[in-house]
Enzyme design. Structure first.
Site, PDB file in Angstrom:
ATOM      1  CB  SER A  80      24.632  79.664 -18.569  1.00 27.77           C
ATOM      2  OG  SER A  80      26.131  80.015 -18.575  1.00 27.77           O
TER       3      SER A  80
HETATM    4  C1  SAM Z   1      28.292  78.153 -18.102  1.00 28.39           C
HETATM    5  S1  SAM Z   1      28.976  77.035 -19.363  1.00 28.39           S
HETATM    6  C2  SAM Z   1      30.171  77.969 -20.644  1.00 28.39           C
HETATM    7  C3  SAM Z   1      30.202  79.282 -21.140  1.00 28.39           C
HETATM    8  C4  SAM Z   1      30.901  79.973 -22.287  1.00 28.39           C
HETATM    9  N1  SAM Z   1      32.413  79.110 -21.862  1.00 28.39           N
HETATM   10  C5  SAM Z   1      30.597  81.434 -22.229  1.00 28.39           C
HETATM   11  O1  SAM Z   1      31.717  81.544 -23.845  1.00 28.39           O
HETATM   12  O2  SAM Z   1      29.673  81.902 -21.879  1.00 28.39           O
HETATM   13  C6  SAM Z   1      29.169  75.678 -19.021  1.00 28.39           C
HETATM   14  C7  SAM Z   1      29.344  74.417 -19.510  1.00 28.39           C
HETATM   15  O3  SAM Z   1      30.304  73.710 -20.400  1.00 28.39           O
HETATM   16  C8  SAM Z   1      29.904  71.983 -20.454  1.00 28.39           C
HETATM   17  N2  SAM Z   1      30.105  71.344 -19.911  1.00 28.39           N
HETATM   18  C9  SAM Z   1      30.323  70.852 -18.216  1.00 28.39           C
HETATM   19  N3  SAM Z   1      30.607  68.996 -18.029  1.00 28.39           N
HETATM   20  C10 SAM Z   1      31.438  69.315 -19.127  1.00 28.39           C
HETATM   21  C11 SAM Z   1      32.283  68.334 -19.141  1.00 28.39           C
HETATM   22  N4  SAM Z   1      33.002  67.429 -18.885  1.00 28.39           N
HETATM   23  N5  SAM Z   1      33.260  68.641 -20.603  1.00 28.39           N
HETATM   24  C12 SAM Z   1      33.371  69.751 -21.510  1.00 28.39           C
HETATM   25  N6  SAM Z   1      31.695  70.865 -20.528  1.00 28.39           N
HETATM   26  C13 SAM Z   1      31.091  70.753 -20.580  1.00 28.39           C
HETATM   27  C14 SAM Z   1      27.837  72.567 -20.789  1.00 28.39           C
HETATM   28  O4  SAM Z   1      27.512  71.968 -21.178  1.00 28.39           O
HETATM   29  C15 SAM Z   1      28.653  74.636 -20.745  1.00 28.39           C
HETATM   30  O5  SAM Z   1      28.256  74.060 -21.871  1.00 28.39           O
END
Ligand code: SAM
Length: 425
Positions: free
Chosen positions: A78
């Protein structure tokens, strides 16, 4: 949003920041620093959510899901809500020239970080999902925002190529604190991370503690995030107490007891005992510290989860469907969960109680009501001291408090020596 509909992205952005400040003044919360405010006023969030109505793009509380698991429909990615982003940036205390690692990309937060650390700083944003990295890269490029290094990587391992970092900001919900973060954060650095603490997600702001691999929490904030995937992914056991489709009731047992599911299923089928605590709160008073307090104090701790149909069918009283505090009796036969009711004649105020099920329903509901009363008398508005220590730390060397043992670390919560006023929201 205010009553007049903003017509340009610029107007919508300014109005979002004003809403955010007005709300925080009303709630008595810390305001964003002038630098964080300036970043929020400057970075075009609409560039990261093309096609979405401006009222949604610039709703301070709205996270916009950009990817779901096609099988389970669970949100995987998100663009986070401005409100929690503002809080996390404030906690990170970013300065010009800082080197920052963002774990979990969306583009928007990385652009804000870039604004805060300036030309001399270094921004690295990693995501485990190549599609997310592609999307963020595209949005940043189309908005003409440069100077952010994006890469596909698992945050469990940090990103050694560009270490050390002054700040690590994780934007996916972690369960544990991986050794790579400890290794890659420079002396005097900070880690801001949404972390599950006995199942409750709280954004922890962590600084190095006394001793190698030790971290201490300097602020606790309420938040919700998609779950961390990859090597650090962790799923708490969640036995179902009621299985009918659309009416499921479960117990999430993060660091909780092992339970006799058959006994607890039978307990749910029995008539409940409801007890009230005389502990009331006004509509605006935050109660997240109550959840944390009970999670820390109760041995048989769990979070009760439910589908709406379970409440509609009268299987449960109204609950927070995604997780309501629950306590399981020592003998594993009975449990209680928290409930609320409007309190006498006072508008916007409600009283907490407990609904007990099973042969020891009254006993366990009473124990829960005692915890709630304790919170009401002694711990309202406070936050525990939280320390994170390497898993190799001998038990006798751990600080006193509730010890949660994870894969890499022990997390220790203690309510005796709590955080200061500033960190309470
Ligand atoms: C809430 S979103 C990031 C929102 C973003 N920082 C923004 O600018 O709004 C969370 C993200 O974390 C990523 N994610 C989940 N597990 C992860 C991991 N182990 N390493 C890197 N990214 C990860 C997901 O794919 C997702 O895209």
């Amino acid at each position: 949003m205010p009553s007049h509909t903003p017509i340009t992205p610029e107007q919508a952005r300014q109005s979002m920041v004003e809403d955010l400040i007005r709300e925080r003044v009303g709630l008595g919360m810390e305001l964003p620093s002038p630098r964080v405010e300036s970043a929020l006023r400057s970075v075009p969030r609409d560039a990261f959510l093309p096609g979405l109505p401006l009222t949604e793009v610039y709703d301070q509380h709205q996270a916009v899901v950009t990817k779901r698991d096609p099988e389970t429909d669970v949100a995987l990615s998100s663009v986070s809500a401005p409100s929690i982003i503002a809080t996390m940036l404030q906690r990170a205390d970013l300065r010009p020239g800082h080197r920052v690692l963002e774990i979990g990309s969306g583009g928007y937060n990385a652009a804000l970080i870039r604004h805060l650390v300036g030309e001399r700083g270094q921004v690295t944003s990693i995501d485990i999902d190549p599609e997310v990295v592609d999307r963020a890269t595209r949005c940043l490029k189309e908005a003409g925002l440069e100077g952010i290094h994006l890469a596909v990587a698992d945050g469990e391992h940090g990103y050694p190529d560009r270490a050390p970092y002054d700040r690590v900001i994780a934007t996916a919900g972690a369960w544990d604190f991986p050794p790579a973060w400890d290794a890659q954060v420079a002396p005097g650095g900070r880690v801001v991370v949404p972390m599950r603490v006995r199942g409750l997600t709280r954004c922890l702001t962590l600084e190095r503690g006394a001793g190698a691999g030790r971290w201490r929490c300097v602020a606790v904030d309420v938040c919700g995030f998609v779950r961390m995937q990859g090597a650090g992914e962790h799923w708490e056991p969640m036995p179902l107490l009621h299985e009918a489709e659309g009416r499921q009731v479960g117990l999430r047992l993060e660091d909780g007891p092992s339970v006799d599911v058959g006994a607890l299923r039978a307990a749910l089928a029995q008539d409940p005992v409801v007890l009230w605590s005389s502990t009331c709160v006004g509509g605006m008073e935050p109660t997240d510290s109550q959840d944390l307090y009970m999670a820390c104090a109760a041995d048989g701790w769990a979070l009760l989860t439910a589908q709406r149909g379970a409440v509609e069918a009268g299987i449960l009283r109204p609950v927070v469907l995604s997780g309501t505090p629950a306590v399981i009796s020592d003998d594993g036969t009975s449990f209680a969960y928290r409930c609320i009711r409007g309190s006498d004649g006072t508008e916007d105020a409600y009283e907490f109680g407990a609904v007990g099920h099973g042969p020891r329903a009254r006993h366990v509901a009473h124990a829960m009501v005692e915890l709630i009363s304790d919170w009401g008398r002694h711990h309202r508005g406070r936050r525990p001291k939280i320390d994170i220590l390497p898993a190799s730390t001998p038990r006798e060397a751990l600080p006193s408090g509730r010890v949660l043992t994870k894969r890499h670390t022990h997390t220790v919560l203690n309510w005796t020596d709590t955080l200061g006023e500033k960190e309470r929201h």
